[in-house]
Design an enzyme around this catalytic site. Structure first.
Site, PDB file in Angstrom:
ATOM      1  N   ASN A 199     -22.366  64.675  76.497  1.00  0.00           N
ATOM      2  CA  ASN A 199     -21.884  63.838  75.490  1.00  0.00           C
ATOM      3  C   ASN A 199     -20.553  63.074  75.553  1.00  0.00           C
ATOM      4  O   ASN A 199     -20.050  62.409  74.824  1.00  0.00           O
ATOM      5  CB  ASN A 199     -22.081  64.443  74.104  1.00  0.00           C
ATOM      6  CG  ASN A 199     -21.021  65.734  73.838  1.00  0.00           C
ATOM      7  OD1 ASN A 199     -20.741  66.278  74.929  1.00  0.00           O
ATOM      8  ND2 ASN A 199     -20.407  66.022  72.639  1.00  0.00           N
TER       9      ASN A 199
ATOM     10  N   GLN B 196     -28.288  63.049  73.927  1.00  0.00           N
ATOM     11  CA  GLN B 196     -27.818  61.795  74.780  1.00  0.00           C
ATOM     12  C   GLN B 196     -28.873  61.189  75.601  1.00  0.00           C
ATOM     13  O   GLN B 196     -28.477  60.038  76.181  1.00  0.00           O
ATOM     14  CB  GLN B 196     -26.558  62.476  75.404  1.00  0.00           C
ATOM     15  CG  GLN B 196     -25.301  63.067  74.658  1.00  0.00           C
ATOM     16  CD  GLN B 196     -24.576  62.046  73.550  1.00  0.00           C
ATOM     17  OE1 GLN B 196     -24.537  61.069  74.059  1.00  0.00           O
ATOM     18  NE2 GLN B 196     -24.210  62.610  72.681  1.00  0.00           N
TER      19      GLN B 196
ATOM     20  N   SER C 245     -31.873  63.596  68.733  1.00  0.00           N
ATOM     21  CA  SER C 245     -31.116  63.133  67.780  1.00  0.00           C
ATOM     22  C   SER C 245     -31.450  61.577  67.289  1.00  0.00           C
ATOM     23  O   SER C 245     -31.283  60.737  68.387  1.00  0.00           O
ATOM     24  CB  SER C 245     -29.495  63.395  67.865  1.00  0.00           C
ATOM     25  OG  SER C 245     -28.810  62.693  66.697  1.00  0.00           O
ATOM     26  N   GLY C 246     -31.800  61.211  66.100  1.00  0.00           N
ATOM     27  CA  GLY C 246     -32.218  60.056  65.812  1.00  0.00           C
ATOM     28  C   GLY C 246     -31.300  58.809  66.221  1.00  0.00           C
ATOM     29  O   GLY C 246     -31.650  57.899  66.819  1.00  0.00           O
ATOM     30  N   HIS C 247     -30.039  58.992  65.735  1.00  0.00           N
ATOM     31  CA  HIS C 247     -29.035  57.593  65.755  1.00  0.00           C
ATOM     32  C   HIS C 247     -28.626  57.429  67.111  1.00  0.00           C
ATOM     33  O   HIS C 247     -28.383  56.337  67.363  1.00  0.00           O
ATOM     34  CB  HIS C 247     -27.760  58.062  64.808  1.00  0.00           C
ATOM     35  CG  HIS C 247     -26.949  58.965  65.268  1.00  0.00           C
ATOM     36  ND1 HIS C 247     -27.502  60.556  64.848  1.00  0.00           N
ATOM     37  CD2 HIS C 247     -25.967  59.092  65.716  1.00  0.00           C
ATOM     38  CE1 HIS C 247     -26.414  61.091  65.381  1.00  0.00           C
ATOM     39  NE2 HIS C 247     -25.470  60.265  65.916  1.00  0.00           N
TER      40      HIS C 247
ATOM     41  N   THR D  92     -38.053  69.547  51.089  1.00  0.00           N
ATOM     42  CA  THR D  92     -38.765  67.957  51.081  1.00  0.00           C
ATOM     43  C   THR D  92     -38.532  67.385  52.404  1.00  0.00           C
ATOM     44  O   THR D  92     -37.113  67.149  52.649  1.00  0.00           O
ATOM     45  CB  THR D  92     -38.836  67.327  49.874  1.00  0.00           C
ATOM     46  OG1 THR D  92     -39.005  68.195  48.735  1.00  0.00           O
ATOM     47  CG2 THR D  92     -39.411  65.886  49.848  1.00  0.00           C
TER      48      THR D  92
ATOM     49  N   CYS E  78     -18.025  64.118  67.053  1.00  0.00           N
ATOM     50  CA  CYS E  78     -17.668  65.381  66.253  1.00  0.00           C
ATOM     51  C   CYS E  78     -16.382  65.872  66.260  1.00  0.00           C
ATOM     52  O   CYS E  78     -16.002  66.485  65.302  1.00  0.00           O
ATOM     53  CB  CYS E  78     -18.488  66.630  66.985  1.00  0.00           C
ATOM     54  SG  CYS E  78     -20.215  66.210  67.431  1.00  0.00           S
TER      55      CYS E  78
END
Lengths: 234, 234
Positions: free
Chosen positions: A5, A33, A53-55, A91, A178
Site C-alpha cells: 500500500n 490495493q 476494499s471498495g474505494h 443491517t 491511514c
C-alpha cells in the site's frame, strides 16, 4: 498483501498460495490495493480469505468484503441480529454492496485497458520528474508494481517541505493514507533498508482511471517548482 | 431501549436517565426505533451513549451512529488504521454518513407533521381491522407507542397462516426483522406474559411517511380476507 500500500510492489501471491495449499495452511490475502488493478485468481491461487476494499476500485467508500473459501475457522467480532450467518450482525450496507458488485464487474471489463493507460501516465510523470530532478529516487520494485503507483524520494528534501508548497493544488501523501498526520517514518521503507534521508523525502503519488495528461503535467511542474524553491533556500 | 422494536412501546428514557445521572451510572440508550419518531434529548436526558440506525429514519441502509458524551470508557473492537480516534478503524462510509446527517436534519423539520399523519393512518388501519375481526388484540401500550407501529394478534390463528396468504402483496413480519425466519416465539411478548395463542398470532405492521391511505385500505382487506379464509378452514 497482494500489493504493497505504499510502494505498490506486487507480491507473488500465486506462489505463496501454492506453498500454503501444499502444507494446508489457511492463507489470508489482503488484496485491497491489487483487486481490479492486477490479475488475481481467488479460485486457483490457494487463497483462503481475500480482503478487498471498495474505494480502491472505484466503488463507494465504506464498503469492503472478505471473500471466504470456507468459514469454519471464522469467528464473529460483531454480535447481534445474526446477519450474514452470524458472522457479522447489523443491517447490511445495501447501496455500498451493490456499488461494490458493480465496480468489480466494471473492473473486470476495463482493467486491462485502464491499467495500460494509467501506467503510461505514471511513466510520463516519472520521466518528467527524472529529467528535472537529477537525484530523484524511485522507490519499490520498478518491474513489478501497480500501474497507478509512483513512490519517489528527493534525498535531503523533507517531504513535508514539498507538501506544504503544493497541498492546495494537489492531493499527495507521504505514505499510507491511514498514517495521515503521523510523523513517524514509514515502517515499509524502514523494512526496505532505505537510508533515512531518502525515507524523509518519500512521496506517494496515486494515478487512477480519471487522471488526465494535463494533470500529470501540472503535477510534475508543481513538484519541480517546489523542489527548485527549496533548493534555493538550502 | 428508547422504544421497543416489536410492540413500539415508548419507554421513559428521561426518567431512567435522571436516575442514572443521579447515581453516576453510564447509560447506553438504543434509540434505533425512536430517533426521528418521538422527541428525544441527548443533551438533557442523562444519556451517556445513544445508538441510532440510519434506515429507521429514512437514511440509507448500512449506516448508524453511536453518539458519545465522553469516550473514556469506550474500547475499540475493530483495529487497524486508527480512524475515528482509534475507536473504529476502517475507511468511513462517506455517502452513508452524509445521508444519515441529512436524514436527521429532515426528521427534525418534518417529524411532528409526519408522525401525526402516520398515527392517523395507523389508527385507521387498527379501526378497520377491529371492525371486521371481533377478537382482534392490539399488543403493547396503546397510549404510549410509536405512531408507525401496529402490533396485533388474532387469537388461535397462527401468524404464519396469514403471512403465507398475503406475503406476495404485503411486506409484513411476525416480530423483529432480525428474527426473520426464526420460528421461536418472541422474547418480548413472552416477557409481557401474553398467552401462547396470542403470541402465535402476532403480526407487526410498520407504517411510514410514504405509506398512503390506499395502502392502508388494501392492507386491511388483505388481512381480513386471509382471516376469513382461515376461519372457514378451521
Amino acid at each position: 498483501m497482494a500489493a504493497n500500500n505504499e510502494v505498490g510492489t506486487i507480491y507473488p501471491v500465486q506462489k505463496i498460495g501454492a506453498i500454503a495449499q501444499k502444507y494446508n495452511i489457511p492463507f489470508l490475502c489482503d488484496a485491497s490495493q491489487a483487486v481490479g488493478k492486477t490479475p488475481l485468481n481467488f479460485q486457483d491461487w490457494g487463497i483462503t480469505y481475500l480482503a478487498i476494499s471498495g474505494h480502491k476500485l472505484y466503488a463507494p467508500k465504506g464498503i469492503g468484503a472478505l471473500v471466504v473459501r470456507k468459514s469454519k475457522h471464522l469467528q464473529p467480532i460483531i454480535y447481534g441480529g445474526g446477519h450474514q450467518q452470524g458472522l457479522r450482525s447489523g443491517t447490511l450496507n445495501v447501496p455500498g454492496i451493490v456499488g461494490l458488485g458493480e465496480a468489480c464487474k466494471l473492473r473486470q471489463l476495463e482493467m486491462e485497458t485502464d491499467e495500460t493507460a494509467i501506467a503510461t501516465l505514471r511513466d510520463q510523470l516519472q520521466n518528467l520528474l527524472q529529467a528535472a530532478i537529477s537525484d530523484l529516487v524511485v522507490n519499490g520494485d520498478l518491474n513489478n508494481r501497480l500501474s497507478g503507483n509512483l513512490h519517489i524520494s528527493i534525498p535531503d528534501i523533507p517531504n513535508s517541505a514539498i507538501i506544504a508548497r503544493i497541498r492546495n493544488q494537489l492531493a499527495i501523501s507521504t505514505g499510507a493514507a491511514c498514517s495521515s498526520g503521523v510523523v513517524a517514518p514509514s515502517h515499509v521503507l524502514q523494512a526496505m533498508n532505505i537510508s533515512e534521508n531518502i525515507i524523509e523525502g518519500a512521496l506517494r503519488i496515486g494515478i487512477g482511471k480519471f487522471t488526465t495528461k494535463a494533470e500529470i503535467e501540472k503535477t510534475s511542474s508543481l513538484i519541480i517548482s517546489a523542489v527548485n524553491e527549496i533548493h534555493q533556500l538550502l
